[in-house]
Design an enzyme around this catalytic site. Structure first.
Site, PDB file in Angstrom:
ATOM      1  N   GLU A  49      27.232 -80.062 -86.531  1.00 44.81           N
ATOM      2  CA  GLU A  49      26.823 -81.014 -87.707  1.00 44.81           C
ATOM      3  C   GLU A  49      25.976 -81.622 -88.042  1.00 44.81           C
ATOM      4  O   GLU A  49      25.560 -82.396 -87.381  1.00 44.81           O
ATOM      5  CB  GLU A  49      28.624 -81.071 -87.142  1.00 44.81           C
ATOM      6  CG  GLU A  49      29.660 -80.822 -87.438  1.00 44.81           C
ATOM      7  CD  GLU A  49      30.882 -82.204 -86.991  1.00 44.81           C
ATOM      8  OE1 GLU A  49      30.197 -82.830 -86.532  1.00 44.81           O
ATOM      9  OE2 GLU A  49      32.043 -81.358 -87.328  1.00 44.81           O
ATOM     10  N   ASP A  60      33.152 -93.694 -90.474  1.00 44.53           N
ATOM     11  CA  ASP A  60      32.326 -94.382 -89.510  1.00 44.53           C
ATOM     12  C   ASP A  60      32.368 -95.425 -88.678  1.00 44.53           C
ATOM     13  O   ASP A  60      32.482 -96.229 -89.221  1.00 44.53           O
ATOM     14  CB  ASP A  60      30.428 -93.860 -89.558  1.00 44.53           C
ATOM     15  CG  ASP A  60      30.414 -92.046 -89.676  1.00 44.53           C
ATOM     16  OD1 ASP A  60      31.114 -91.185 -89.323  1.00 44.53           O
ATOM     17  OD2 ASP A  60      30.340 -92.158 -91.261  1.00 44.53           O
ATOM     18  N   TYR A 175      39.196 -79.017 -88.225  1.00 44.51           N
ATOM     19  CA  TYR A 175      38.259 -80.720 -87.179  1.00 44.51           C
ATOM     20  C   TYR A 175      39.510 -81.254 -86.625  1.00 44.51           C
ATOM     21  O   TYR A 175      40.140 -81.888 -87.378  1.00 44.51           O
ATOM     22  CB  TYR A 175      37.734 -81.207 -87.859  1.00 44.51           C
ATOM     23  CG  TYR A 175      36.448 -82.669 -87.093  1.00 44.51           C
ATOM     24  CD1 TYR A 175      37.115 -82.912 -86.226  1.00 44.51           C
ATOM     25  CD2 TYR A 175      35.247 -82.447 -87.386  1.00 44.51           C
ATOM     26  CE1 TYR A 175      36.407 -83.580 -85.678  1.00 44.51           C
ATOM     27  CE2 TYR A 175      34.881 -83.153 -86.974  1.00 44.51           C
ATOM     28  CZ  TYR A 175      35.243 -83.927 -86.074  1.00 44.51           C
ATOM     29  OH  TYR A 175      34.341 -85.175 -85.266  1.00 44.51           O
TER      30      TYR A 175
END
Length: 269
Positions: A49, A60, A175
């Site tokens: 990734e 994040d 994911y």
């Protein structure tokens, strides 16, 4: 078969999970970042990734936020990220590369131009964390029409009523974000991951990769016994943050990748 389908199919016959590594494109600079990217497969990464730097990485944690800032300060752009993939493909035609990030840079670049150039560069999949399935027509559909997989994130709060909608147009792999919160957060328990994967398998036949909070070979091995893929990002990015120079950053990232790969490969399923 796409490169992602091929890779997960090969690993299934081997009876092991994939090591999925995340690094931010352009961190700590273009040349060192490209060295890391090119070195990851030999260090044991099965899928890569590659983060697309963006000024507001809201999903994040601190480690990847700082990586994004380092990359942007070093002059990284979306065009340069695509160029990195092109350069990677000169020597590696088999390792899947998934671009991960936010929709804004792609929208500014132009969806049609981005999809065309990503396809030409050798991008295999996209993870766009802020583009829900209700907006598939904006990017997911054009990308998939060009042969680029669109990978969805699912979380502990994605309930059974929502899952079918999230997974309806998913491709490549799923994911699973194992903890609520931002990247680099604490890790989930084995019991929680076991239950979550069982629930996801009731809704999809796609491979399931688990990420967030996995930092050590031991943690990677534990998840590898349960999932089809183990995603590690913040731990690798931290190696760059703590390195004294770009050369050390390259060495330290690839060394940790090798240790993680040993953990994943040693896990019996």
């Amino acid at each position: 078969m796409s490169r992602l389908e091929q890779r997960f199919a090969e690993l299934k016959t081997e009876g092991r999970a994939a090591l999925v590594t995340f690094v931010t494109a352009g961190d700590p600079g273009y040349d060192a970042s490209l060295q890391i990217l090119k070195g990851l497969p030999a260090a044991g990464a099965d899928v890569i990734e590659l983060g697309m730097p963006f000024t507001d990485p809201m999903a994040d944690g601190v480690a990847i936020q700082l990586a994004t800032l380092r990359a942007l300060e070093a002059g990284q752009t979306l065009a340069k990220t695509l160029q990195m993939v092109r350069e990677f493909r000169v020597d590696d035609q088999t390792t899947p590369i998934v671009l991960m990030g936010y929709y804004n840079p792609i929208h500014r670049f132009g969806v049609e131009a981005f999809v065309a150039q990503a396809n030409e560069a050798g991008v295999d999949g996209l993870i766009i964390v802020d583009l829900p399935p209700e907006h598939d027509d904006e990017l997911a559909s054009p990308a998939q029409a060009a042969g680029i997989d669109f990978i969805r994130l699912t979380t502990p709060t994605t309930d059974d009523a929502r899952l079918p909608r999230v997974l309806q147009r998913s491709s490549g792999f799923v994911y699973y974000v194992s903890v609520a919160g931002v990247t680099g957060a604490g890790s989930a328990t084995t019991e929680h991951v076991t239950e979550a994967i069982a629930r996801l398998r009731r809704h999809t036949d796609l491979p399931i990769s688990v990420g967030f909070g996995i930092r050590t070979p031991e943690q990677a091995a534990n998840i590898a016994r349960l999932a089809d893929g183990v995603v590690v990002g913040s731990a690798l990015v931290d190696k760059i943050a703590h390195a004294q120079n770009p050369g050390q950053a390259v060495d330290d990232v690839l060394s940790l990748c090798s240790a993680l790969a040993e953990g994943v490969r040693g896990a019996r399923r």
